[in-house]
Motif scaffolding. Structure first.
Motif, mmCIF file in Angstrom:
data_model
loop_
_atom_site.group_PDB
_atom_site.id
_atom_site.type_symbol
_atom_site.label_atom_id
_atom_site.label_comp_id
_atom_site.label_asym_id
_atom_site.label_seq_id
_atom_site.Cartn_x
_atom_site.Cartn_y
_atom_site.Cartn_z
ATOM 1 N N ARG A 22 0.821 -1.212 0.000
ATOM 2 C CA ARG A 22 0.000 0.000 0.000
ATOM 3 C C ARG A 22 0.858 1.265 0.000
ATOM 4 O O ARG A 22 0.543 2.240 -0.682
ATOM 5 N N VAL A 23 1.926 1.258 0.786
ATOM 6 C CA VAL A 23 2.812 2.424 0.815
ATOM 7 C C VAL A 23 3.459 2.624 -0.546
ATOM 8 O O VAL A 23 3.525 3.741 -1.064
ATOM 9 N N ASP A 24 3.939 1.552 -1.138
ATOM 10 C CA ASP A 24 4.605 1.651 -2.430
ATOM 11 C C ASP A 24 3.661 2.150 -3.517
ATOM 12 O O ASP A 24 4.102 2.798 -4.475
ATOM 13 N N ALA A 25 2.374 1.882 -3.369
ATOM 14 C CA ALA A 25 1.393 2.275 -4.390
ATOM 15 C C ALA A 25 1.098 3.775 -4.379
ATOM 16 O O ALA A 25 0.561 4.304 -5.357
ATOM 17 N N VAL A 26 1.435 4.471 -3.311
ATOM 18 C CA VAL A 26 1.175 5.907 -3.231
ATOM 19 C C VAL A 26 2.080 6.637 -4.223
ATOM 20 O O VAL A 26 3.293 6.417 -4.253
ATOM 21 N N GLU A 27 1.502 7.508 -5.036
ATOM 22 C CA GLU A 27 2.241 8.171 -6.108
ATOM 23 C C GLU A 27 3.000 9.384 -5.592
ATOM 24 O O GLU A 27 2.689 10.540 -5.909
ATOM 25 N N ASP A 88 2.789 3.105 11.027
ATOM 26 C CA ASP A 88 2.688 1.826 11.722
ATOM 27 C C ASP A 88 2.399 0.717 10.714
ATOM 28 O O ASP A 88 1.837 0.962 9.641
ATOM 29 N N ALA A 89 2.770 -0.507 11.079
ATOM 30 C CA ALA A 89 2.662 -1.634 10.150
ATOM 31 C C ALA A 89 1.380 -2.435 10.320
ATOM 32 O O ALA A 89 1.205 -3.465 9.663
ATOM 33 N N ASP A 90 0.467 -1.971 11.161
ATOM 34 C CA ASP A 90 -0.690 -2.792 11.532
ATOM 35 C C ASP A 90 -1.952 -2.503 10.719
ATOM 36 O O ASP A 90 -3.024 -3.009 11.037
ATOM 37 N N LEU A 91 -1.849 -1.661 9.692
ATOM 38 C CA LEU A 91 -2.961 -1.342 8.788
ATOM 39 C C LEU A 91 -4.065 -0.506 9.446
ATOM 40 O O LEU A 91 -5.166 -0.399 8.912
ATOM 41 N N GLU A 92 -3.777 0.116 10.601
ATOM 42 C CA GLU A 92 -4.764 1.000 11.215
ATOM 43 C C GLU A 92 -4.846 2.348 10.498
ATOM 44 O O GLU A 92 -5.862 3.034 10.580
ATOM 45 N N ASP A 94 -4.138 4.579 6.791
ATOM 46 C CA ASP A 94 -4.185 4.350 5.345
ATOM 47 C C ASP A 94 -3.151 5.204 4.605
ATOM 48 O O ASP A 94 -3.277 6.432 4.560
ATOM 49 N N PRO A 95 -2.133 4.586 3.987
ATOM 50 C CA PRO A 95 -1.123 5.347 3.247
ATOM 51 C C PRO A 95 -1.694 6.174 2.094
ATOM 52 O O PRO A 95 -1.042 7.124 1.648
ATOM 53 N N ALA A 96 -2.872 5.847 1.618
ATOM 54 C CA ALA A 96 -3.480 6.627 0.532
ATOM 55 C C ALA A 96 -3.716 8.078 0.952
ATOM 56 O O ALA A 96 -3.926 8.944 0.095
ATOM 57 N N GLU A 97 -3.642 8.365 2.243
ATOM 58 C CA GLU A 97 -3.870 9.721 2.734
ATOM 59 C C GLU A 97 -2.591 10.542 2.839
ATOM 60 O O GLU A 97 -2.626 11.687 3.313
ATOM 61 N N TYR A 98 -1.480 10.017 2.367
ATOM 62 C CA TYR A 98 -0.225 10.787 2.383
ATOM 63 C C TYR A 98 -0.363 12.161 1.708
ATOM 64 O O TYR A 98 0.136 13.152 2.242
#
Length: 252
Positions: A22-27, A88-92, A94-98
């Motif tokens: 998910r982190v890697d998918a953030v543009e 955090d690594a626990d998916l609490e 959302d990296p999409a909000e970067y």
């Protein structure tokens, strides 16, 4: 613009692979710095496999479990981006909000951004009443000592200009990182922004690690660092002044 994503990990074999995806998918141009804090559940082997698949992923290993704060210190020391985010690594979270979290930094308005779980209409999982009361109480007490008006001091999403977080002398090894860094950035009189974020909290059965004892320690940290001299806040490099606007990100 380059983002350093610092990911402290302890026994998250079930989620770390999906989190990194998910982190890697953030543009956003970024580096991923994962610090394994002495995991014993197979997380280390999984991370070393993932490191082969992602060119921008760096895995650092602690010989034994030292705590989230200790893992973050290690990650911050190795960060090279313009901005540094705690993930955090626990998916609490959302990296999409970067992009939302980075906006005040990229526009040159902020030195630090907090992602608030309470200052938002976005979706969040309904969980523990007393846990939320504890969070709000600690935030209130922190605000009383720092003269800030944060809504979520304990949030896991904090983003910093790299030179800011690398200049601060951090000491706490466990979850005391949150109140410690909040007091210290307040005393440096940096520009702090909040943005609303979604939240997908876990239960203790699902692996949530923070408990009431960490709340007591957080209160102690607020008092301790509020009463310390200003000279103890920064490393030898000295304090960091607010900084001019940064060019907008080029994500091509």
């Amino acid at each position: 613009m380059k983002l350093s994503v610092v990911i402290p990990v302890y026994n998250e074999a079930a989620t770390v692979g999906e989190l990194i995806r998910r982190v890697d998918a953030v543009e956003v141009s970024k580096e991923l710095i994962v610090v394994d804090d002495g995991s014993t559940d197979g997380t280390r082997g999984r991370l070393l496999e993932l490191e082969k698949d992602y060119e921008n992923l760096r895995v650092l290993l602690h010989a034994k479990n030292c705590g989230k704060g200790a893992a973050l210190r290690t990650g911050f020391q190795h960060a090279t981006g313009d901005f540094v985010i705690v993930q955090d690594a626990d998916l609490e979270y959302d990296p999409a909000e970067y992009p939302v979290l980075l906006k005040p930094l990229v526009e040159g308005k902020a030195d630090v951004v907090y992602g608030s779980r309470f200052l938002t209409t976005k979706e969040h999982r309904v969980l523990f009443f007393w846990h939320s009361v504890g969070n709000r109480l600690l935030t209130l007490i922190s605000n009383m000592f720092t003269n800030l008006n944060l809504t979520d001091m304990e949030t896991g999403y904090k983003v910093f200009r790299r030179e800011v977080i690398q200049s601060i002398r951090l000491e706490q090894n466990r979850f005391g990182f949150e109140p410690e860094v909040t007091v210290k950035i307040a005393r440096l009189k940096l520009r702090i922004y909040e943005v609303g974020i979604s939240y997908y909290g876990r239960t203790y059965e699902e692996g949530k690690k923070i408990g009431w004892k960490d709340g007591v320690k957080a209160l102690w940290c607020i008092l301790k660092y509020s009463l310390r001299s200003s000279a103890s806040i920064t490393n030898a490099a000295g304090s960091v002044a607010p900084h001019a606007a940064t060019e907008p990100a080029d994500n091509s």
